[in-house]
Design an enzyme around this catalytic site. Sequence first.
Site, PDB file in Angstrom:
ATOM      1  N   HIS A 160       0.833  -1.192   0.000  1.00 51.42           N
ATOM      2  CA  HIS A 160       0.000   0.000   0.000  1.00 51.42           C
ATOM      3  C   HIS A 160       0.873   1.249   0.000  1.00 51.42           C
ATOM      4  O   HIS A 160       2.095   1.166   0.191  1.00 51.42           O
ATOM      5  CB  HIS A 160      -0.911   0.015   1.235  1.00 51.42           C
ATOM      6  CG  HIS A 160      -0.160   0.147   2.526  1.00 51.42           C
ATOM      7  ND1 HIS A 160       0.268  -0.942   3.253  1.00 51.42           N
ATOM      8  CD2 HIS A 160       0.251   1.246   3.223  1.00 51.42           C
ATOM      9  CE1 HIS A 160       0.901  -0.527   4.339  1.00 51.42           C
ATOM     10  NE2 HIS A 160       0.912   0.798   4.338  1.00 51.42           N
ATOM     11  N   SER A 174       0.957   4.762   2.180  1.00 50.80           N
ATOM     12  CA  SER A 174       0.406   5.372   3.383  1.00 50.80           C
ATOM     13  C   SER A 174      -0.005   6.820   3.120  1.00 50.80           C
ATOM     14  O   SER A 174       0.693   7.563   2.429  1.00 50.80           O
ATOM     15  CB  SER A 174       1.435   5.348   4.519  1.00 50.80           C
ATOM     16  OG  SER A 174       1.718   4.024   4.905  1.00 50.80           O
ATOM     17  N   GLN A 215      10.603   6.055  12.206  1.00 53.21           N
ATOM     18  CA  GLN A 215      11.050   7.242  12.927  1.00 53.21           C
ATOM     19  C   GLN A 215      12.109   6.940  13.977  1.00 53.21           C
ATOM     20  O   GLN A 215      13.075   7.694  14.119  1.00 53.21           O
ATOM     21  CB  GLN A 215       9.851   7.929  13.590  1.00 53.21           C
ATOM     22  CG  GLN A 215       8.988   8.722  12.613  1.00 53.21           C
ATOM     23  CD  GLN A 215       7.898   9.492  13.325  1.00 53.21           C
ATOM     24  OE1 GLN A 215       7.240   8.968  14.228  1.00 53.21           O
ATOM     25  NE2 GLN A 215       7.683  10.733  12.923  1.00 53.21           N
ATOM     26  N   TYR A 262       3.784  13.342   7.561  1.00 48.95           N
ATOM     27  CA  TYR A 262       5.105  13.963   7.512  1.00 48.95           C
ATOM     28  C   TYR A 262       5.144  15.118   6.516  1.00 48.95           C
ATOM     29  O   TYR A 262       4.450  15.104   5.496  1.00 48.95           O
ATOM     30  CB  TYR A 262       6.156  12.920   7.116  1.00 48.95           C
ATOM     31  CG  TYR A 262       6.056  11.650   7.911  1.00 48.95           C
ATOM     32  CD1 TYR A 262       6.447  11.600   9.243  1.00 48.95           C
ATOM     33  CD2 TYR A 262       5.552  10.480   7.329  1.00 48.95           C
ATOM     34  CE1 TYR A 262       6.350  10.420   9.978  1.00 48.95           C
ATOM     35  CE2 TYR A 262       5.452   9.303   8.061  1.00 48.95           C
ATOM     36  CZ  TYR A 262       5.847   9.284   9.384  1.00 48.95           C
ATOM     37  OH  TYR A 262       5.736   8.124  10.097  1.00 48.95           O
ATOM     38  N   ASP A 277       6.819  17.067   3.486  1.00 43.16           N
ATOM     39  CA  ASP A 277       7.561  16.602   2.295  1.00 43.16           C
ATOM     40  C   ASP A 277       7.656  15.077   2.266  1.00 43.16           C
ATOM     41  O   ASP A 277       8.760  14.489   2.249  1.00 43.16           O
ATOM     42  CB  ASP A 277       8.966  17.209   2.257  1.00 43.16           C
ATOM     43  CG  ASP A 277       8.934  18.724   2.267  1.00 43.16           C
ATOM     44  OD1 ASP A 277       8.062  19.305   1.587  1.00 43.16           O
ATOM     45  OD2 ASP A 277       9.767  19.329   2.973  1.00 43.16           O
ATOM     46  N   PRO A 278       6.529  14.378   2.250  1.00 48.78           N
ATOM     47  CA  PRO A 278       6.563  12.904   2.314  1.00 48.78           C
ATOM     48  C   PRO A 278       7.120  12.276   1.052  1.00 48.78           C
ATOM     49  O   PRO A 278       7.007  12.829  -0.051  1.00 48.78           O
ATOM     50  CB  PRO A 278       5.086  12.542   2.487  1.00 48.78           C
ATOM     51  CG  PRO A 278       4.339  13.662   1.853  1.00 48.78           C
ATOM     52  CD  PRO A 278       5.139  14.895   2.145  1.00 48.78           C
ATOM     53  N   PHE A 288       6.207   9.297  -0.906  1.00 47.02           N
ATOM     54  CA  PHE A 288       5.183   8.258  -1.072  1.00 47.02           C
ATOM     55  C   PHE A 288       5.817   7.025  -1.710  1.00 47.02           C
ATOM     56  O   PHE A 288       6.528   7.122  -2.711  1.00 47.02           O
ATOM     57  CB  PHE A 288       4.044   8.774  -1.944  1.00 47.02           C
ATOM     58  CG  PHE A 288       3.302   9.931  -1.337  1.00 47.02           C
ATOM     59  CD1 PHE A 288       2.469   9.750  -0.242  1.00 47.02           C
ATOM     60  CD2 PHE A 288       3.442  11.204  -1.859  1.00 47.02           C
ATOM     61  CE1 PHE A 288       1.783  10.815   0.321  1.00 47.02           C
ATOM     62  CE2 PHE A 288       2.759  12.281  -1.312  1.00 47.02           C
ATOM     63  CZ  PHE A 288       1.925  12.087  -0.210  1.00 47.02           C
ATOM     64  N   HIS A 289       5.528   5.858  -1.153  1.00 42.01           N
ATOM     65  CA  HIS A 289       6.179   4.650  -1.655  1.00 42.01           C
ATOM     66  C   HIS A 289       5.376   3.409  -1.281  1.00 42.01           C
ATOM     67  O   HIS A 289       4.533   3.430  -0.374  1.00 42.01           O
ATOM     68  CB  HIS A 289       7.590   4.515  -1.082  1.00 42.01           C
ATOM     69  CG  HIS A 289       7.613   4.378   0.420  1.00 42.01           C
ATOM     70  ND1 HIS A 289       7.511   5.468   1.268  1.00 42.01           N
ATOM     71  CD2 HIS A 289       7.717   3.280   1.221  1.00 42.01           C
ATOM     72  CE1 HIS A 289       7.549   5.047   2.512  1.00 42.01           C
ATOM     73  NE2 HIS A 289       7.668   3.718   2.515  1.00 42.01           N
ATOM     74  N   ILE A 290       5.669   2.332  -1.990  1.00 41.16           N
ATOM     75  CA  ILE A 290       5.131   1.005  -1.672  1.00 41.16           C
ATOM     76  C   ILE A 290       6.264   0.209  -1.049  1.00 41.16           C
ATOM     77  O   ILE A 290       7.279  -0.064  -1.695  1.00 41.16           O
ATOM     78  CB  ILE A 290       4.629   0.291  -2.949  1.00 41.16           C
ATOM     79  CG1 ILE A 290       3.533   1.104  -3.637  1.00 41.16           C
ATOM     80  CG2 ILE A 290       4.130  -1.108  -2.614  1.00 41.16           C
ATOM     81  CD1 ILE A 290       3.139   0.554  -5.010  1.00 41.16           C
ATOM     82  N   SER A 291       6.125  -0.163   0.216  1.00 38.29           N
ATOM     83  CA  SER A 291       7.161  -0.960   0.875  1.00 38.29           C
ATOM     84  C   SER A 291       7.150  -2.384   0.326  1.00 38.29           C
ATOM     85  O   SER A 291       6.087  -2.990   0.156  1.00 38.29           O
ATOM     86  CB  SER A 291       6.936  -0.985   2.392  1.00 38.29           C
ATOM     87  OG  SER A 291       7.173   0.285   2.953  1.00 38.29           O
TER      88      SER A 291
END
Length: 265
Positions: free
Chosen positions: A120, A122, A164, A202, A204-205, A207-210
Amino acid sequence: MRRAALVGYSSSSSEEEEEGEVGRRGGAEEPPRASSSEAAPRLPVPDSVLNMFKEQEEEVVDDSSKHGGRVRNFPHERGNWATYVYIPYEVREDFLELLDLLVSHARTYASSLTAMEEFHISLSQSVVLRYHWINPFVQSLKERLASFDRFFCLADQVKVYTNQNKTRTFIGLEVSAGHFQLLELVSEVDKVMQEFDLPMFYKDPSFHISLAWCVGDLTGRLEGQCLRELQDIVDRFEDSAHLLRVQWEQIRCKSGNKYFSFPLR
């Protein structure tokens, strides 16, 4: 957590008066009351009942060995529901082939890497909701996300992340197209967080798929040469541009064991 308590209640004066009134209205003479010295002794509470409440009061011990060595971001407490908002990615067979190639190669640098089972992007941090907040929280999300249309993203840039407190390391695919639409969604989710005095996403995120994770901060092993080799695998993978271009059709919220879905138009 609020502890459940076992309380023995004696009859109140108002109840005694009401019972006397019932006796008088029926014409029957009220029986004489026993004096305090003559009162029948209280029956003991069964151990099975006492033990039931004792179990509820026992402190919950978080055993990280039961979930792969992962450490909770906040302590487990009954009545608190871990909650986050995300966009689910429904995998296809060729994506799993790419995942296997990437994780197998990355394990030559960090053998403890474990492939993710669900995928997903986040849109919020993990936050804590009290049970009675869940429905109003979900309703507020539904209202704020109702006007969003479906859109495409391209997630094709391999990147290494840590959480974090740097207790876990992740390999993910960062979004290179569709960033603006995701920021708009986060803006609305953040407004809901503010309503409930919860932390926003956060600044300046990324965005990514882990794709995979491991315990500890292993960025030193996975960045540099390893990262370049992983990116090369993605770039050379057959039809990767089409595979990693994803149309998002819904947003979800997970709170404890409850799932809520918000379809995009």
